[in-house]
Design a protein around this motif. Sequence first.
Motif, short mmCIF file in Angstrom:
data_model
loop_
_atom_site.label_atom_id
_atom_site.label_comp_id
_atom_site.label_asym_id
_atom_site.label_seq_id
_atom_site.Cartn_x
_atom_site.Cartn_y
_atom_site.Cartn_z
N PHE A 418 -4.89 -25.78 -14.17
CA PHE A 418 -4.14 -25.54 -12.94
C PHE A 418 -2.76 -24.95 -13.23
CE2 PHE A 418 -7.13 -28.86 -11.84
CZ PHE A 418 -7.63 -28.42 -10.62
N SER A 419 -2.31 -24.15 -12.29
CA SER A 419 -0.92 -23.65 -12.29
C SER A 419 -0.27 -24.13 -11.00
CB SER A 419 -0.88 -22.12 -12.34
OG SER A 419 -1.42 -21.65 -13.56
N ASP A 430 -9.30 -18.45 -11.72
CA ASP A 430 -9.02 -17.27 -10.91
C ASP A 430 -7.52 -16.98 -10.99
OD1 ASP A 430 -9.16 -15.28 -8.69
OD2 ASP A 430 -7.96 -16.83 -7.70
N THR A 431 -7.16 -15.77 -11.42
CA THR A 431 -5.75 -15.39 -11.54
C THR A 431 -5.35 -14.31 -10.53
OG1 THR A 431 -6.38 -13.87 -13.31
CG2 THR A 431 -5.54 -16.02 -13.96
N VAL A 432 -6.27 -13.99 -9.60
CA VAL A 432 -5.96 -12.97 -8.59
C VAL A 432 -4.87 -13.44 -7.65
CG1 VAL A 432 -6.92 -11.64 -6.68
CG2 VAL A 432 -8.27 -11.98 -8.75
N TRP A 433 -4.86 -14.74 -7.33
CA TRP A 433 -3.91 -15.29 -6.36
C TRP A 433 -2.46 -14.97 -6.71
CZ3 TRP A 433 -0.24 -18.58 -8.23
CH2 TRP A 433 -0.48 -19.16 -9.48
N GLN A 434 -2.13 -14.91 -8.01
CA GLN A 434 -0.73 -14.74 -8.40
C GLN A 434 -0.19 -13.34 -8.05
OE1 GLN A 434 -0.45 -15.35 -12.63
NE2 GLN A 434 -2.18 -14.01 -13.06
N GLU A 438 5.19 -14.20 -4.26
CA GLU A 438 6.51 -13.58 -4.31
C GLU A 438 7.26 -13.96 -5.59
OE1 GLU A 438 8.66 -14.45 -0.78
OE2 GLU A 438 7.27 -13.40 0.54
N GLU A 439 6.59 -14.69 -6.49
CA GLU A 439 7.18 -15.06 -7.77
C GLU A 439 6.48 -14.31 -8.90
OE1 GLU A 439 7.67 -19.32 -8.28
OE2 GLU A 439 7.38 -19.60 -6.14
N ASN A 440 7.06 -14.41 -10.10
CA ASN A 440 6.50 -13.71 -11.25
C ASN A 440 5.10 -14.21 -11.59
OD1 ASN A 440 8.77 -12.18 -11.51
ND2 ASN A 440 9.58 -13.25 -13.29
N ILE A 441 4.33 -13.36 -12.22
CA ILE A 441 2.98 -13.72 -12.66
C ILE A 441 3.07 -14.74 -13.79
CG2 ILE A 441 0.95 -12.82 -13.86
CD1 ILE A 441 1.26 -10.26 -12.28
N LEU A 442 2.28 -15.80 -13.68
CA LEU A 442 2.29 -16.83 -14.72
C LEU A 442 1.35 -16.49 -15.87
CD1 LEU A 442 2.21 -20.05 -12.48
CD2 LEU A 442 4.16 -19.06 -13.66
N VAL A 443 0.25 -15.82 -15.55
CA VAL A 443 -0.75 -15.49 -16.57
C VAL A 443 -0.90 -13.97 -16.61
CG1 VAL A 443 -3.07 -15.95 -17.43
CG2 VAL A 443 -1.94 -17.62 -15.95
N LEU A 473 5.66 -8.79 -13.01
CA LEU A 473 5.82 -8.64 -11.56
C LEU A 473 4.48 -8.77 -10.84
CD1 LEU A 473 8.38 -5.73 -11.01
CD2 LEU A 473 8.78 -8.18 -10.93
N SER A 474 4.50 -9.42 -9.68
CA SER A 474 3.30 -9.48 -8.84
C SER A 474 3.21 -8.21 -8.01
CB SER A 474 3.37 -10.70 -7.92
OG SER A 474 4.41 -10.55 -6.96
N LEU A 475 2.07 -8.05 -7.32
CA LEU A 475 1.90 -6.88 -6.45
C LEU A 475 2.89 -6.93 -5.28
CD1 LEU A 475 -0.06 -4.41 -6.27
CD2 LEU A 475 -1.32 -5.70 -4.56
N VAL A 476 3.13 -8.13 -4.76
CA VAL A 476 4.08 -8.30 -3.66
C VAL A 476 5.49 -7.92 -4.10
CG1 VAL A 476 5.16 -10.01 -2.13
CG2 VAL A 476 2.69 -10.04 -2.48
N GLN A 477 5.90 -8.34 -5.29
CA GLN A 477 7.23 -8.01 -5.80
C GLN A 477 7.38 -6.51 -6.01
OE1 GLN A 477 7.03 -10.71 -9.21
NE2 GLN A 477 8.78 -11.85 -8.40
N SER A 478 6.34 -5.88 -6.52
CA SER A 478 6.38 -4.43 -6.74
C SER A 478 6.51 -3.68 -5.42
CB SER A 478 5.13 -3.96 -7.48
OG SER A 478 5.04 -4.57 -8.75
#
Length: 626
Positions: A418-419, A430-434, A438-443, A473-478
């Motif tokens: 879990f993260s 599943d790592t798609v959620w990150q 609005e925060e940085n990618i953990l994985v 960076l996440s897609l939202v941040q970009s």
Amino acid sequence: MTFQVDRTSANPIEHSAWSPTMDLLALSYDSAEFSVVRTCMSWQAVWTVKEEGEGDIHGLVWRSDGKVLAVNFKEVVNLYSVEGGTLLHSSSTLDSVVSWCSISVTSRLPVITPVEPHLPQIEDVKTDIMSIRDLLESKTDLNVMLLADKERSCVRLAAQGMLHIGAVPAPGIDSVGITPDGKNLCVVTNQTSTRCTVYNTESLAEHTNNINDVTMIYSKVLTLSEYLLSTFKAMTDSWDDVLSEFNKKLFAFHMSLHPSNLSEQFLHLLVTGTASMDLENFLVHTLKEKEISKLLQSTMQSYKGIEKLITQNFMCCCYALATQLQFLLGMSRWYDKYGELGLKEESVQDSINKLSGLMIKAQEMLQCITHSKAKLSSFLKWLLKATISLSDGNSSTVKLSEDELNLVVKFLKTGNLFSTRADTSHFNIDTVWQYFSEENILVPPEYYNNKILDTVLTLLKDKKPYLTVQPNLSLVQSHKLLTESLLKCFELNLHDLDIPLKSIDITNLYTLSSDVKLLRYVNDTNLINMITISEENLQLSNQNRHTITDKIISIFGYDRDFILVTKAANNALTICICFEDDIVKTELPQDTQKIYISENRRLGAIVSSQGRRIQILDLEEDNGEE
């Protein structure tokens, strides 16, 4: 003059504005509700809108062609289409809309801007962006909205009501007007005294075609940005609905285990084929066989849906946006035409850079979906097979290959299932959620160890980068970085707008009191209400009409249409319409609060009885009393 309609309103009427081209009247009430009604010989509501959470309405202004209505809320200005009340654009501002003028432009060959490809309709998301773009684009005259920025003590000019193109200093703004040729801007201010200042805006008149060119690109970029947001919404809604409940159940069970953890329990089940009493109850009675099977199907469908949205919608929109920005980049390098508007090459290049980063991030997300799809599918298949076995069912119906089993073993061995972030926990298989966070990618994705990509980044290290790769960076941040860059890209600022031609103290000539004879300008229906003619000996008659007109020209520099309202000793009000060769009059109700005259001086709206009564007056018909 005759009264055509006499209506009582359930809510007090606060503001009103006549359409400049149609028999339509916009009305706002003492809430965030407003409506457009047709008044010709009857009273027919065309459409009504109520915006929750926007606060009270401070003003209504029509665009000069009557196709768009600007509604001024406390902290936002919204633009609505006259056809159905569709929201076209919303901008956060504390400014007050004063007027929306049309400036004629010189004819020339049109600039051929790039045509964006057809963008597929997004399912379950209502969007009509093509018709919105058509409404926002200026094809003939330049529409300029004038906004009173009282915090910064200036008048801001916005092309099409959206694109800021310059500002003029004006402390204590009461009224603003602009000549049809765009060469003079008139500002009436009221601080210690009432002054009328006329500014030289020839730079605006000279660049009307160029402003229209940039505005056309801006409207297309705005359209594409809205489409990107709609795509984001479709992707996030699809994913949140699928895994949210599964995550909650799995994490709750994980937290209930002590001293062991969920990873150990799963590994024991995988190796021995047997489960603890807690895990067996959880799989059989909480997750359940049917729920796991349903989750397996829905997650695979959701993965395919997101992949389709990225490849067919998101990336198609990004390519179209890149085309528009490349065209804008070429315009920014033509300084004589567009550089003087404040269009900067480095700002446009930064937007292209941020867009390339967003496109790379979308491709990265596709890679992530490929990995997550394989891992999650394998894990859910194994979980379904184990649950069926624990329920004494026939688990042979679920086929699990050796490669799929190895993926499950590899994942469970990590022990990091879990993260946790922002009070929510996500299952790490599943790592798609990150990418929707609005925060940085953990994985970060594994392929960032790719030697080819490392080589490309090394070559670009000491050069001006046109591609930005930011793994964390996440897609939202970009997307947020791109949006901020686009806002800076279109921050235009016309030079030499703040040069005054003349400034006259008109306190002794015209005052803002409500006695003696009152003058109202048709073109200033929002801020300037009633202005007194202080010259007592000036009689209201046809013979003195030109004298009044000369006084207007001497102050404002050009002839302006006007309506006179006289107030007698017994407080009786009389409205006087000044036509080209005649003045006609009619008495008004004594409790008249506000008068709204259509631009063609054919219709009038009289608001009385504390805003609860409105009468429509035909100003052209003869009732025998003039």
